[in-house]
Write a protein that holds these residues in place. Structure first.
Motif, short mmCIF file in Angstrom:
data_model
loop_
_atom_site.label_atom_id
_atom_site.label_comp_id
_atom_site.label_asym_id
_atom_site.label_seq_id
_atom_site.Cartn_x
_atom_site.Cartn_y
_atom_site.Cartn_z
N GLY A 113 9.34 33.08 -19.91
CA GLY A 113 9.33 34.35 -19.72
C GLY A 113 9.77 35.01 -18.63
N ASN A 114 10.44 34.16 -17.81
CA ASN A 114 11.01 34.73 -16.42
C ASN A 114 12.36 35.58 -16.96
OD1 ASN A 114 9.53 32.97 -14.69
ND2 ASN A 114 10.61 31.29 -15.73
N ILE A 115 12.38 36.59 -16.26
CA ILE A 115 13.62 37.67 -16.15
C ILE A 115 14.79 37.44 -15.29
CG2 ILE A 115 13.90 40.18 -16.75
CD1 ILE A 115 10.78 40.46 -16.91
N ALA A 116 15.71 37.08 -15.93
CA ALA A 116 17.09 36.92 -15.00
C ALA A 116 17.36 38.19 -14.39
CB ALA A 116 18.25 36.57 -15.87
N SER A 117 17.76 38.18 -13.12
CA SER A 117 18.11 39.37 -12.09
C SER A 117 17.13 40.30 -11.76
CB SER A 117 19.20 40.02 -12.69
OG SER A 117 18.98 40.78 -13.71
N VAL A 144 10.94 44.28 -5.19
CA VAL A 144 11.77 45.38 -4.93
C VAL A 144 10.89 46.62 -5.22
CG1 VAL A 144 13.78 44.52 -4.58
CG2 VAL A 144 13.02 45.45 -6.83
N PHE A 145 9.81 46.31 -6.27
CA PHE A 145 9.02 47.27 -6.93
C PHE A 145 9.76 48.81 -7.16
CE2 PHE A 145 5.79 44.82 -4.22
CZ PHE A 145 5.04 44.48 -5.36
N ASN A 146 10.67 48.26 -8.32
CA ASN A 146 11.42 49.58 -8.76
C ASN A 146 10.84 49.77 -10.06
OD1 ASN A 146 13.39 50.99 -9.87
ND2 ASN A 146 15.12 49.64 -9.41
N ILE A 147 10.20 51.02 -10.14
CA ILE A 147 9.85 51.47 -11.36
C ILE A 147 10.56 51.46 -12.55
CG2 ILE A 147 9.64 53.66 -11.11
CD1 ILE A 147 6.48 53.71 -11.89
N ASP A 148 12.07 51.76 -12.14
CA ASP A 148 12.96 51.71 -13.32
C ASP A 148 13.06 50.33 -14.06
OD1 ASP A 148 13.88 54.23 -12.37
OD2 ASP A 148 15.46 53.60 -11.59
N GLN A 179 3.47 43.72 -11.87
CA GLN A 179 4.39 44.41 -10.96
C GLN A 179 3.50 45.67 -10.69
OE1 GLN A 179 8.53 45.44 -11.12
NE2 GLN A 179 8.04 47.56 -10.50
N LEU A 180 3.12 46.16 -11.91
CA LEU A 180 2.47 47.42 -11.84
C LEU A 180 1.11 47.55 -11.32
CD1 LEU A 180 3.36 49.20 -15.14
CD2 LEU A 180 4.31 49.85 -12.76
N SER A 181 0.61 46.29 -11.28
CA SER A 181 -1.00 46.04 -10.73
C SER A 181 -0.79 45.98 -9.17
CB SER A 181 -1.44 44.76 -11.29
OG SER A 181 -1.79 44.78 -12.77
N HIS A 182 0.43 45.65 -8.66
CA HIS A 182 0.52 45.55 -7.18
C HIS A 182 1.37 46.77 -6.72
CE1 HIS A 182 -0.71 41.55 -8.66
NE2 HIS A 182 -1.41 41.56 -7.47
N HIS A 183 1.88 47.42 -7.67
CA HIS A 183 3.16 48.50 -7.15
C HIS A 183 2.42 49.56 -6.13
CE1 HIS A 183 6.92 50.25 -8.68
NE2 HIS A 183 6.41 51.19 -7.80
N LYS A 214 10.22 53.59 -5.75
CA LYS A 214 10.73 52.13 -5.45
C LYS A 214 10.10 51.83 -4.27
CE LYS A 214 15.34 52.53 -7.78
NZ LYS A 214 16.83 52.69 -7.40
N GLN A 215 10.04 50.66 -3.65
CA GLN A 215 9.56 50.40 -2.56
C GLN A 215 10.50 50.74 -1.31
OE1 GLN A 215 7.41 47.48 -1.58
NE2 GLN A 215 7.59 48.35 0.40
#
Length: 813
Positions: free
Chosen positions: A514-518, A523-527, A557-561, A572-573
């Motif tokens: 389930g790892n997502i390349a790139s 960076v906490f980018n909601i995009d 990510q949304l849990s810690h955004h 974004k961060q």
């Protein structure tokens, strides 16, 4: 308030359209063949000046494909007056691909032109020239060519004996000029760029150096050589940046020149450098130089057969000069400049030299012993920039530093705020129908998607190259957006290949764990959350665990955004304390759908809260929403009291409108209280959108300023609004009365923005390429007008496909 309608300039075509009608099922070859029977008028062109100053001698570039034709004859007309024009090979591949025409536009002026399938009847004096001239009839004696006479040629491979001062090539290399100024490029190891100043506004290169090697260094009736290049790059030359100095293009196996066009309005030539030995590589490099009538600018386009970074462009240093610099706190697509002014002319008087380039391409501004150096990015081996010179010795020439700086500023603005050109071709008109059906709407969307499928979409896979961003493909929100549209289209009965590609592209970024390349959570980018919508679809459809595991990562990510103090997600961060309309679409439908599938809906309230904060903070008295809010009111784009951005950007509101209907589709009926919040917002927004809909059916880039200089009808925001209206009706969220506005919007998009090429490809034009806030984007009206207007950008093409799916569904009921 009803906005002032934009005139519909299709009256010239009305009889033809009624005769032709349209059947979108017509095979592309048959559609293309219809162009042969069209009337003399092949296209109407609406052109406007987005600047508050006159633009004289502006050259309008019209692609033949957009005009719906493949070949000449063609001419351009303003009412009954023919304008100077020329057919041009814009990409240098040996085939004519553009029609160019010269226009004069007053500040903010708009004009309507027609292109006719008729030969030009104008006899116009040439105002540009490109040439390469060599001696013939003599003989080489070591590195000198003795005897013979100069003869112009179209192509030249420099002989091995040729070097500097060989007296074989007239003025030592190819030359290019307009009626304003001339330039030459040394076709030898120096690769320096020189300037010929003119004592009168006329073509002169054909006179230069005919009567002796040194003659052009002395005043003549046409002017003289006015720049000492020496060991520098001279006037805007290029090379490789070693970190402390520029290496000129010196060590090559071959140099070849070809004159690409030598016309009255546009001239260009190419230099092909074979096997440039640099940075441990042997790189083949092509440089194309183009000049147009009435302009000082030379457009330089570099293309290497492999990436070579960093490249450098520069201006030679000279004593008694001042360095001039354009703005740096600009959007990456905006043009800025570097210039020098002072007594650097060989005639002993003032001379201005300038470079103009996209701000985002420059990575450093520095110098070496001989040059002022702009270090540039070229990740795919390409680089695009301009150079220019202005000599005080010209008749009525620029005499002061201030006037030269004004010239540089205006040239940068003209490149940034390009002419607004909208083309309506007879061929494209064949795509239109008076009464669209479910089938015709879907088929047109499928043809548009098929063009994207064949040309760009496959390159977006992990390890591919993103052609829109000119960089390696990444986990981008636009990729997920396009794949969602492809998936929607297949689900509506189109070719299954679109859905298959959607899974292949999204799946290429996900490994078995389930790892997502790139992707980077930190960076906490909601995009980055947007692509998760496709992960949830794929997991639901296939049950493949890696899609759920990847979705879990995005949910985490949304849990810690980070959030604002009132609970809205930062965009974004690097954009702290900021809520953008864009981000509501990127994150909240995913959060709600994930919660529906895996959390028994426990995050529904959090997702809806984002809409509540957006409504509270971003709403304006006119019912529209501002693009963004900075809680700290610290950003340069933010109002110091409210923290709000300044303008109503249609695509920003389009993201929000799409998010509303998508959320209401996700939320179960038993969530009545939460649904009521969103339903109220949708109802209010729909009323406002119809109020600001132009009579053309579409909406402006800045929604409520139709008469502002430079504002334009924009495709992506219009498509998003139509999607929201159509889906709102389909879901029973909006009454059927909105169908009129929705269909007017759809018809307006097809009429204003959809085009057909002679080869059958379908495109969506008139898309704002990008808009954001911060990091050079000050949120001003000029900023929103300065971003490029492009075709087939995913942010416009995708919502149009999605809207078409919804309209097709609605019309099939």
């Amino acid at each position: 308030m009803k906005v002032k309608p934009m005139k519909n300039f299709l009256l010239l075509f009305s009889l033809t359209l009624l005769i032709l009608g349209c059947d979108v099922k017509t095979p592309s070859k048959q559609v293309a063949s219809q162009s042969a029977v069209l009337a003399d008028v092949v296209a109407t062109v609406t052109i406007s000046n987005p600047s508050e100053f006159e633009r004289k001698d502006e050259l309008m570039w019209l692609p033949l494909e957009r005009l719906g034709v493949l070949k000449a004859p063609l001419s351009v007309w303003l009412k009954d007056e023919e304008l100077p024009s020329q057919l041009v090979d814009g990409d240098g591949n040996g085939s004519i691909d553009h029609l160019v025409a010269l226009v004069d536009l007053a500040a903010a002026e708009k004009m309507i032109l027609v292109v006719k399938a008729q030969p030009s009847t104008l006899s116009i004096d040439s105002r540009t020239q490109a040439e390469i001239s060599i001696k013939q009839g003599g003989a080489w004696q070591e590195n000198k060519y003795i005897g013979g006479q100069f003869v112009n040629v179209d192509k030249l491979i420099a002989p091995k004996q040729h070097t500097d001062h060989s007296e074989y090539i007239r003025y030592e290399g190819p030359g290019i000029e307009s009626d304003k100024v001339g330039y030459r490029i040394y076709l030898d190891w120096r690769n320096g760029f020189d300037v010929f100043g003119k004592s009168r506004p006329a073509l002169a290169l054909h006179k230069v150096g005919l009567d002796g090697f040194e003659s052009y260094h002395h005043p003549a009736d046409w002017g003289l050589d006015i720049l000492k290049v020496g060991e520098s790059l001279g006037m805007g030359g290029f090379g490789y940046w070693h970190g402390d100095k520029v290496e000129r293009v010196a060590s090559v196996d071959s140099r070849a020149v070809s004159i690409l066009q030598n016309g009255p309005l546009v001239s260009s030539f190419a230099i092909d450098y074979g096997a440039w030995s640099v940075a441990g590589k042997r790189v083949n490099l092509r440089a194309v130089f183009t000049m147009q009538a009435g302009s000082r600018l030379v457009h330089v386009q570099l293309q290497a057969d492999e990436a070579i970074e960093p490249l450098a462009i520069g201006l030679g240093k000279a004593p008694e000069t001042v360095l001039l610099s354009g703005g740096d706190d600009l959007t990456g697509h905006a043009y800025t400049y570097l210039g020098t002014w002072g007594k650097q002319s060989l005639a002993g008087d003032d001379l201005g030299l300038g470079l103009v380039f996209k701000r985002g391409l420059r990575t450093d501004q520095t110098e070496d012993a001989h040059n002022w150096v702009s270090v540039m990015k070229s990740p795919s081996g390409t680089l695009d920039y301009y150079f220019l010179a202005a000599w005080s010795g010209e008749p009525d020439g620029i005499k002061t530093e201030q006037n030269f700086n004004t010239l540089l500023e205006r040239e940068a603005e003209k490149l940034t705020l390009k002419l607004r050109i909208f083309i309506d071709s007879q061929l494209s008109a064949t795509l239109r129908v008076d009464q669209p059906s479910a089938a015709s709407v879907r088929i047109l969307a499928e043809r548009l998607a098929d063009t994207e499928y064949r040309t760009k979409a496959k390159a977006l896979r992990n390890g591919g190259w993103d052609p829109e961003r000119d960089r390696p493909a990444r986990w981008e929100y636009t990729t997920g957006l396009l794949m969602q549209a492809f998936d929607d289209l297949s689900g509506a009965g189109a070719d299954p290949k679109f859905a298959a590609l959607a899974e292949q592209i999204i799946g290429s970024f996900i490994d078995e764990q389930g790892n997502i390349a790139s992707y980077r959570k930190d960076v906490f980018n909601i995009d980055d959350i947007n692509n998760g919508k496709m992960l949830l679809r794929l997991y639901q459809r296939t049950g493949i665990e890696k899609y759920r595991l990847a979705a879990d990562i995005l949910r985490d990510q949304l849990s810690h955004h980070p959030k604002t103090s009132n609970g809205a997600f930062w965009h974004k961060q690097r954009y702290p304390y900021q809520l953008w309309l864009d981000g509501v679409y990127m994150g909240m439908p995913f959060l709600a759908e994930y919660s529906k599938q895996f959390e028994q809906g426990e995050s529904f309230a959090q997702a809806v809260h984002e809409f509540e904060v957006a409504k509270e903070k971003l709403s304006a008295p006119n019912g529209l929403l501002f693009h963004a809010w900075d809680e700290k009111a610290a950003q340069n784009w933010a109002d110091p009291k409210t923290g709000l951005s300044k303008f109503h950007w249609s695509r920003g509101m389009g993201w929000y409108a799409m998010a509303l209907v998508d959320m209401l589709e996700i939320l179960p009926e038993d969530q009545a209280e939460l649904r009521a919040i969103l339903q109220r917002q949708l109802t209010e927004l729909a009323v406002v959108l119809v109020r600001y809909q132009d009579d053309s059916g579409v909406w402006y880039q800045i929604t409520d300023m139709p008469d502002a200089t430079g504002n334009y009808l924009e495709a992506s925001g219009s498509s998003m609004f139509v999607y929201a209206l159509a889906k709102g009706i389909n879901l029973g969220l909006l009454p059927e009365t909105y169908k009129v506005a929705m269909m007017n919007g759809y018809q307006g998009i097809v009429r204003e923005f959809v085009s057909l090429d002679p080869d059958g490809d379908v495109h969506l034009n008139g898309i704002c390429q990008v808009a954001g806030l911060g990091f050079g984007r000050d949120g001003s009206y000029r900023y929103y007008q300065s971003e490029p207007i492009v075709a087939d950008d995913i942010k416009g093409l995708t919502p149009f496909i999605m809207a078409s799916v919804q309209i097709s569904k609605l019309l099939s009921r």
